[in-house]
Design a protein around this motif. Structure first.
Motif, PDB file in Angstrom:
ATOM      1  N   LYS A  82      53.606  -4.034  64.681  1.00 43.10           N
ATOM      2  CA  LYS A  82      54.860  -3.391  65.059  1.00 43.10           C
ATOM      3  C   LYS A  82      55.003  -2.126  64.237  1.00 43.10           C
ATOM      4  O   LYS A  82      55.049  -2.181  63.010  1.00 43.10           O
ATOM      5  N   ILE A  83      55.088  -0.974  64.911  1.00 42.49           N
ATOM      6  CA  ILE A  83      55.268   0.308  64.232  1.00 42.49           C
ATOM      7  C   ILE A  83      56.530   0.940  64.803  1.00 42.49           C
ATOM      8  O   ILE A  83      56.615   1.225  65.991  1.00 42.49           O
ATOM      9  N   VAL A  84      57.512   1.128  63.920  1.00 37.37           N
ATOM     10  CA  VAL A  84      58.811   1.660  64.329  1.00 37.37           C
ATOM     11  C   VAL A  84      59.099   2.945  63.561  1.00 37.37           C
ATOM     12  O   VAL A  84      58.492   3.214  62.524  1.00 37.37           O
ATOM     13  N   ILE A  85      60.029   3.721  64.092  1.00 40.08           N
ATOM     14  CA  ILE A  85      60.464   4.959  63.447  1.00 40.08           C
ATOM     15  C   ILE A  85      61.990   4.921  63.364  1.00 40.08           C
ATOM     16  O   ILE A  85      62.685   5.482  64.206  1.00 40.08           O
ATOM     17  N   PRO A  86      62.528   4.240  62.350  1.00 44.58           N
ATOM     18  CA  PRO A  86      63.991   4.188  62.217  1.00 44.58           C
ATOM     19  C   PRO A  86      64.558   5.566  61.891  1.00 44.58           C
ATOM     20  O   PRO A  86      63.877   6.418  61.322  1.00 44.58           O
ATOM     21  N   ASP A  87      65.829   5.759  62.223  1.00 43.49           N
ATOM     22  CA  ASP A  87      66.484   7.020  61.871  1.00 43.49           C
ATOM     23  C   ASP A  87      66.540   7.186  60.356  1.00 43.49           C
ATOM     24  O   ASP A  87      66.284   8.278  59.842  1.00 43.49           O
ATOM     25  N   LEU A  88      66.879   6.120  59.641  1.00 46.45           N
ATOM     26  CA  LEU A  88      66.890   6.134  58.175  1.00 46.45           C
ATOM     27  C   LEU A  88      66.380   4.785  57.683  1.00 46.45           C
ATOM     28  O   LEU A  88      66.659   3.751  58.294  1.00 46.45           O
ATOM     29  N   SER A  89      65.663   4.814  56.555  1.00 45.79           N
ATOM     30  CA  SER A  89      65.165   3.594  55.923  1.00 45.79           C
ATOM     31  C   SER A  89      65.377   3.693  54.429  1.00 45.79           C
ATOM     32  O   SER A  89      65.073   4.727  53.835  1.00 45.79           O
ATOM     33  N   VAL A  90      65.876   2.622  53.843  1.00 45.65           N
ATOM     34  CA  VAL A  90      65.952   2.535  52.390  1.00 45.65           C
ATOM     35  C   VAL A  90      64.836   1.603  51.948  1.00 45.65           C
ATOM     36  O   VAL A  90      64.788   0.436  52.342  1.00 45.65           O
ATOM     37  N   ILE A  91      63.924   2.157  51.153  1.00 43.00           N
ATOM     38  CA  ILE A  91      62.730   1.427  50.733  1.00 43.00           C
ATOM     39  C   ILE A  91      62.770   1.257  49.217  1.00 43.00           C
ATOM     40  O   ILE A  91      62.919   2.228  48.482  1.00 43.00           O
ATOM     41  N   CYS A  92      62.631   0.009  48.792  1.00 43.94           N
ATOM     42  CA  CYS A  92      62.673  -0.304  47.357  1.00 43.94           C
ATOM     43  C   CYS A  92      61.292  -0.686  46.827  1.00 43.94           C
ATOM     44  O   CYS A  92      61.019  -0.500  45.653  1.00 43.94           O
ATOM     45  N   ASP A  93      60.445  -1.244  47.678  1.00 42.56           N
ATOM     46  CA  ASP A  93      59.087  -1.636  47.285  1.00 42.56           C
ATOM     47  C   ASP A  93      58.134  -0.511  47.647  1.00 42.56           C
ATOM     48  O   ASP A  93      57.764  -0.345  48.804  1.00 42.56           O
TER      49      ASP A  93
END
Length: 188
Positions: A82-93
């Protein structure tokens, strides 16, 4: 909306399509989805949220990213790519970053609805993000000036954490202390 390609294509075929188009395309279980071009209102909302998240996260472990950033969702218990392109992503790892995309599960994802993609964001992506363990999913509806925030509960199911339309401050359960005023978010 689906591209006019055969369903059940391979991930290699997807990457060939991805390299040959300027369109934003996503891949879920062999199906290619095309995202519509964002409207000016969509871009204003995205920009305001990006700045607000960036300011809030300054000096913290997590970081916010805006589209287009390919995110390959991974899970030990779910098969398929699954490859998605969210409008915004908060990534901590930060371990999941490659030269081309992020491989992993963001802590928070924001999708801003367009008239042509509502079902994809409201049904397909809501279930996808929940199943992959995205801790919080924001759905922003610029047509109604509303924000819905879904957070994972103890049973790993989404429950509505917050919902506001037009006025008030929307809050995050995942990012303790973060909130944004809807009049600012939807204003010109």
């Amino acid at each position: 909306m689906n591209l006019n390609h055969t369903n059940n294509i391979s991930v290699d075929e997807f990457f060939k399509i991805r390299e040959s188009t300027e369109e934003l395309v996503e891949f879920v279980d062999g199906t290619v989805y095309m995202s519509p071009s964002p409207s000016p209102k969509h871009q204003r909302i995205s920009g305001k949220l990006f700045i607000s998240f960036s300011n809030f996260l300054s000096g913290k472990e997590c970081e916010v990213f805006h589209a287009p950033l390919d995110i390959e969702l991974i899970s030990e218990v779910i098969n398929g790519t699954k490859i998605v392109i969210p409008d915004l992503s908060v990534i901590c790892d930060k371990e999941g970053f490659t030269d081309r995309r992020y491989v992993g599960v963001p802590g928070l994802i924001v999708e801003i609805l367009s008239p042509s993609n509502q079902t994809h964001d409201l049904v397909t992506k809501l279930n996808l993000y929940m199943n992959y363990g995205v801790k919080e999913y924001w759905i922003i509806n610029p047509m109604l000036n509303s924000v819905s925030v879904y957070s994972l509960n103890e049973e790993e199911m989404y429950e509505q954490h917050d919902l506001k339309t037009e006025i008030g401050k929307i809050t995050s359960k995942f990012l303790k202390g973060f909130n944004i005023d809807l009049e600012y978010l939807f204003g010109q």
